[in-house]
Design a protein around this motif. Sequence first.
Motif, PDB file in Angstrom:
ATOM      1  N   TYR A 213      10.795 -10.049  -7.506  1.00 22.96           N
ATOM      2  CA  TYR A 213      11.498  -9.415  -8.631  1.00 22.96           C
ATOM      3  C   TYR A 213      10.639  -8.259  -9.126  1.00 22.96           C
ATOM      4  O   TYR A 213       9.513  -8.471  -9.599  1.00 22.96           O
ATOM      5  CB  TYR A 213      11.743 -10.410  -9.758  1.00 22.96           C
ATOM      6  N   GLU A 214      11.158  -7.056  -8.968  1.00 22.30           N
ATOM      7  CA  GLU A 214      10.415  -5.884  -9.412  1.00 22.30           C
ATOM      8  C   GLU A 214      11.309  -5.007 -10.284  1.00 22.30           C
ATOM      9  O   GLU A 214      12.096  -4.210  -9.754  1.00 22.30           O
ATOM     10  CB  GLU A 214       9.932  -5.076  -8.204  1.00 22.30           C
ATOM     11  N   PRO A 215      11.191  -5.157 -11.601  1.00 22.19           N
ATOM     12  CA  PRO A 215      11.974  -4.268 -12.469  1.00 22.19           C
ATOM     13  C   PRO A 215      11.540  -2.825 -12.195  1.00 22.19           C
ATOM     14  O   PRO A 215      10.341  -2.518 -12.260  1.00 22.19           O
ATOM     15  CB  PRO A 215      11.584  -4.720 -13.878  1.00 22.19           C
TER      16      PRO A 215
ATOM     17  N   VAL B  80       1.890  -6.226  -5.435  1.00 23.16           N
ATOM     18  CA  VAL B  80       1.041  -5.302  -6.179  1.00 23.16           C
ATOM     19  C   VAL B  80       0.949  -3.959  -5.468  1.00 23.16           C
ATOM     20  O   VAL B  80       0.618  -3.913  -4.284  1.00 23.16           O
ATOM     21  CB  VAL B  80      -0.386  -5.905  -6.316  1.00 23.16           C
ATOM     22  N   GLY B  81       1.259  -2.890  -6.163  1.00 24.91           N
ATOM     23  CA  GLY B  81       1.156  -1.551  -5.578  1.00 24.91           C
ATOM     24  C   GLY B  81      -0.187  -0.933  -5.916  1.00 24.91           C
ATOM     25  O   GLY B  81      -1.207  -1.229  -5.287  1.00 24.91           O
ATOM     26  N   GLY B  82      -0.210  -0.096  -6.932  1.00 24.99           N
ATOM     27  CA  GLY B  82      -1.403   0.680  -7.310  1.00 24.99           C
ATOM     28  C   GLY B  82      -2.696  -0.132  -7.345  1.00 24.99           C
ATOM     29  O   GLY B  82      -3.719   0.290  -6.782  1.00 24.99           O
ATOM     30  N   ALA B  83      -2.656  -1.297  -7.964  1.00 28.40           N
ATOM     31  CA  ALA B  83      -3.886  -2.083  -8.137  1.00 28.40           C
ATOM     32  C   ALA B  83      -4.294  -2.839  -6.870  1.00 28.40           C
ATOM     33  O   ALA B  83      -5.273  -3.582  -6.876  1.00 28.40           O
ATOM     34  CB  ALA B  83      -3.725  -3.058  -9.306  1.00 28.40           C
TER      35      ALA B  83
ATOM     36  N   GLY C 228       5.389  -4.933 -10.350  1.00 30.88           N
ATOM     37  CA  GLY C 228       5.572  -3.880 -11.355  1.00 30.88           C
ATOM     38  C   GLY C 228       4.346  -3.819 -12.247  1.00 30.88           C
ATOM     39  O   GLY C 228       4.217  -4.584 -13.189  1.00 30.88           O
ATOM     40  N   SER C 229       3.406  -2.928 -11.868  1.00 29.89           N
ATOM     41  CA  SER C 229       2.179  -2.709 -12.651  1.00 29.89           C
ATOM     42  C   SER C 229       1.367  -3.983 -12.884  1.00 29.89           C
ATOM     43  O   SER C 229       0.801  -4.180 -13.958  1.00 29.89           O
ATOM     44  CB  SER C 229       2.509  -2.013 -13.983  1.00 29.89           C
ATOM     45  N   VAL C 230       1.309  -4.844 -11.851  1.00 28.97           N
ATOM     46  CA  VAL C 230       0.416  -6.014 -11.938  1.00 28.97           C
ATOM     47  C   VAL C 230      -1.022  -5.522 -11.798  1.00 28.97           C
ATOM     48  O   VAL C 230      -1.334  -4.697 -10.937  1.00 28.97           O
ATOM     49  CB  VAL C 230       0.733  -7.046 -10.833  1.00 28.97           C
TER      50      VAL C 230
ATOM     51  N   GLY D 166      14.086  -4.105   1.394  1.00 28.80           N
ATOM     52  CA  GLY D 166      14.820  -3.616   0.227  1.00 28.80           C
ATOM     53  C   GLY D 166      13.957  -3.284  -0.972  1.00 28.80           C
ATOM     54  O   GLY D 166      14.410  -3.406  -2.118  1.00 28.80           O
ATOM     55  N   HIS D 167      12.723  -2.831  -0.736  1.00 23.40           N
ATOM     56  CA  HIS D 167      11.909  -2.379  -1.872  1.00 23.40           C
ATOM     57  C   HIS D 167      12.688  -1.311  -2.644  1.00 23.40           C
ATOM     58  O   HIS D 167      13.434  -0.539  -2.059  1.00 23.40           O
ATOM     59  CB  HIS D 167      10.572  -1.815  -1.373  1.00 23.40           C
ATOM     60  N   SER D 168      12.488  -1.279  -3.940  1.00 27.80           N
ATOM     61  CA  SER D 168      13.296  -0.341  -4.758  1.00 27.80           C
ATOM     62  C   SER D 168      13.111   1.113  -4.331  1.00 27.80           C
ATOM     63  O   SER D 168      14.021   1.923  -4.477  1.00 27.80           O
ATOM     64  CB  SER D 168      12.977  -0.503  -6.239  1.00 27.80           C
TER      65      SER D 168
ATOM     66  N   ILE E  74       7.592  -0.262 -12.173  1.00 26.17           N
ATOM     67  CA  ILE E  74       6.861   0.038 -10.941  1.00 26.17           C
ATOM     68  C   ILE E  74       6.129   1.372 -11.079  1.00 26.17           C
ATOM     69  O   ILE E  74       6.742   2.405 -11.308  1.00 26.17           O
ATOM     70  CB  ILE E  74       7.817   0.082  -9.732  1.00 26.17           C
ATOM     71  N   GLY E  75       4.813   1.308 -10.936  1.00 29.54           N
ATOM     72  CA  GLY E  75       3.998   2.522 -10.952  1.00 29.54           C
ATOM     73  C   GLY E  75       3.984   3.236 -12.297  1.00 29.54           C
ATOM     74  O   GLY E  75       3.523   4.367 -12.406  1.00 29.54           O
ATOM     75  N   THR E  76       4.498   2.584 -13.332  1.00 31.52           N
ATOM     76  CA  THR E  76       4.606   3.242 -14.634  1.00 31.52           C
ATOM     77  C   THR E  76       3.542   2.749 -15.608  1.00 31.52           C
ATOM     78  O   THR E  76       3.374   3.316 -16.680  1.00 31.52           O
ATOM     79  CB  THR E  76       5.980   2.926 -15.273  1.00 31.52           C
TER      80      THR E  76
ATOM     81  N   TRP F 195       0.810  -1.221   0.000  1.00 36.77           N
ATOM     82  CA  TRP F 195       0.000   0.000   0.000  1.00 36.77           C
ATOM     83  C   TRP F 195       0.848   1.279   0.000  1.00 36.77           C
ATOM     84  O   TRP F 195       0.320   2.367  -0.042  1.00 36.77           O
ATOM     85  CB  TRP F 195      -0.940   0.014   1.209  1.00 36.77           C
ATOM     86  N   LYS F 196       2.163   1.117   0.154  1.00 34.87           N
ATOM     87  CA  LYS F 196       3.062   2.283   0.182  1.00 34.87           C
ATOM     88  C   LYS F 196       2.529   3.317   1.182  1.00 34.87           C
ATOM     89  O   LYS F 196       2.023   2.929   2.219  1.00 34.87           O
ATOM     90  CB  LYS F 196       3.213   2.835  -1.236  1.00 34.87           C
ATOM     91  N   MET F 197       2.608   4.628   0.854  1.00 35.93           N
ATOM     92  CA  MET F 197       2.197   5.629   1.847  1.00 35.93           C
ATOM     93  C   MET F 197       0.770   6.119   1.559  1.00 35.93           C
ATOM     94  O   MET F 197       0.508   7.304   1.428  1.00 35.93           O
ATOM     95  CB  MET F 197       3.192   6.799   1.847  1.00 35.93           C
TER      96      MET F 197
HETATM   97  P1  PGA Z   1       2.940  -1.050  -8.791  1.00 39.32           P
HETATM   98  O1  PGA Z   1       3.948  -1.192  -7.550  1.00 39.32           O
HETATM   99  O2  PGA Z   1       2.084  -2.279  -8.811  1.00 39.32           O
HETATM  100  O3  PGA Z   1       2.152   0.190  -8.525  1.00 39.32           O
HETATM  101  O4  PGA Z   1       3.790  -0.940 -10.024  1.00 39.32           O
HETATM  102  C1  PGA Z   1       4.546  -2.418  -7.219  1.00 39.32           C
HETATM  103  C2  PGA Z   1       5.494  -2.244  -6.043  1.00 39.32           C
HETATM  104  O5  PGA Z   1       6.166  -1.215  -5.959  1.00 39.32           O
HETATM  105  O6  PGA Z   1       5.603  -3.122  -5.162  1.00 39.32           O
END
Ligand code: PGA
Length: 250
Positions: free
Chosen positions: A167-169, A234-237, A213-215, A95-97, A173-175, A11-13
Amino acid sequence: MSRKALIAANWKMYKTPAEALAFVDAFLPLVTGHTRDEIALFPSPVLLPTVIPACKGSNIAVGAQNIHFAEEGAYTGETSIGQLKALGGTHVLIGHSERRQYFCETDEIVNKKLHAALKAGLIPVVCIGEVLQEREAGKTSDVLKTQVTGAFAGITPEAAEPIVIAYEPVWAIGTGKTATPEIAEDAHRTIRAEVAKLLGANVASSMRILYGGSVKPDNVTALMAQEDIDGALVGGASLKPESFSAIAKY
Ligand code: PGA
């Protein structure tokens, strides 16, 4: 070797306690009885006292997005493993990017956190991945090998069992740019081979490697169909119950 997939929400911030509670209230009924995969939420530390009790007794695990490697001490702004565990947290991202990029986390720090998390019995999700420049320069597999070797320094095969890799290229991420299933699978294979070199074939074949990465609900199925992809971070979604439950039920 069958690996139980882990579908994790970073969920990040984002979210207030009220918003986090509303998510859990809506989400739990959507995934009731879903046992095929492990599901975990990673909210901000201030949300943990709300989210952990709300998920208690359900099939949803809760973890922190970061922890400090020290047991306690004068580390303003940090969260200890003891604090996380006292609340009932079971998992932790390491160690999240975004931690590496904005908070100067190095492979050495990741390694210290991994040792501390394992010692405390947490399930660590170690995040690795190349930035766009590295991919374009053909350095992806070198970067991944360096990150895995750095993170796993001093870790024995016996201790490694709970470890999950994500593995998160960074370019995905978020792009909105997801790695194609083939690109992701290729990276996952490289990572698994490196784990095998360091910790042996048995550890490597049972270690879960998640893709992040944008899953989204519409790309998760193709990603999960790959042999070496064992879940998603999964971040945004993951911020909306409908979309995250659709991903968990890929
Ligand atoms: P994203 O983020 O799904 O919004 O690309 C993934 C993450 O940073 O863990």
